[in-house]
Enzyme design. Sequence first.
Site, PDB file in Angstrom:
ATOM      1  N   ASP A  14      54.363  17.102  13.263  1.00  0.00           N
ATOM      2  CA  ASP A  14      53.634  17.950  14.192  1.00  0.00           C
ATOM      3  C   ASP A  14      52.197  18.109  13.689  1.00  0.00           C
ATOM      4  OD1 ASP A  14      53.250  19.633  16.373  1.00  0.00           O
ATOM      5  OD2 ASP A  14      53.859  21.417  15.259  1.00  0.00           O
ATOM      6  N   ASP A  16      49.511  21.030  15.089  1.00  0.00           N
ATOM      7  CA  ASP A  16      49.105  22.433  15.048  1.00  0.00           C
ATOM      8  C   ASP A  16      50.005  23.210  14.092  1.00  0.00           C
ATOM      9  OD1 ASP A  16      47.044  22.243  17.016  1.00  0.00           O
ATOM     10  OD2 ASP A  16      48.581  22.169  18.565  1.00  0.00           O
TER      11      ASP A  16
END
Length: 261
Positions: A14, A16
């Site tokens: 991922d 963020d």
Amino acid sequence: MRINFNEKKGFICDMDGVLYHGNRLLPGAAEFIKWLQDNDKKYLFLTNNSGLTPKELKQKLERLGVLVPEENFYTSALATAEFLKTQAPGCSAFVIGEAGLLNALYDAGITMNDVDPDYVVVGEGRNYSMESLTKAVNLVLKGARLIGANYDVSGNIENGLAPACRALIAPIEMAAGKKAYFCGKPNPLMMRTGLKLLGCEEEESVIVGDRMDTDIIAGTECGVDTVLVLSGVSDRNTVRMYAYQPTVILDGVGDIVKETM
């Protein structure tokens, strides 16, 4: 449990809350990416952020001092476009979202339509307003199917959290009395696409994320080892709320490099 990161071939990560917050690179992120590249690991930054294109994500990391090829990014916007292209080739949509989502839909041959679209598609976007919300509700009531680009309730920003797709689409669901279908994580379709792009099997791969309800459940349901990092929205108390658990919990992605030494 532990993970032998040196033996893993593929890393789905991922962005963020894992690599950066807003426009601030997180500690250890640059070292982690360098370790991936130096050790010829296959890696894919799989983000539920539908607003940015892979090219824009590449440029964002460049501004933060990290060089990553454009093909190493896959977004929920691309997953949404692929889903609609498979379900209804040549369909039309009314879209609430940013350039990343709009470009992905255009590239998949989906046209924009605010009169009688086949789908209403919602991502994060600055054009979210009472006017667009009202339009979306009434189009769904007329028969358009409701699609969410991702399942995140909130997203990391430098000074806190911002509402994300699931929070933004909830008023449409409630007003129209229809449930949305979400294309981003933890949808297994997006995870399987990620593994296919990597060219790795489940047991050869790891997913790294900061959210239990998207990243960790996605890996768990696909049989992939999971790493929860505490640099984003989750802490150790968050983990206790869920019946499923990550394989490993680390403070940040830089700890992955430390684990390999």
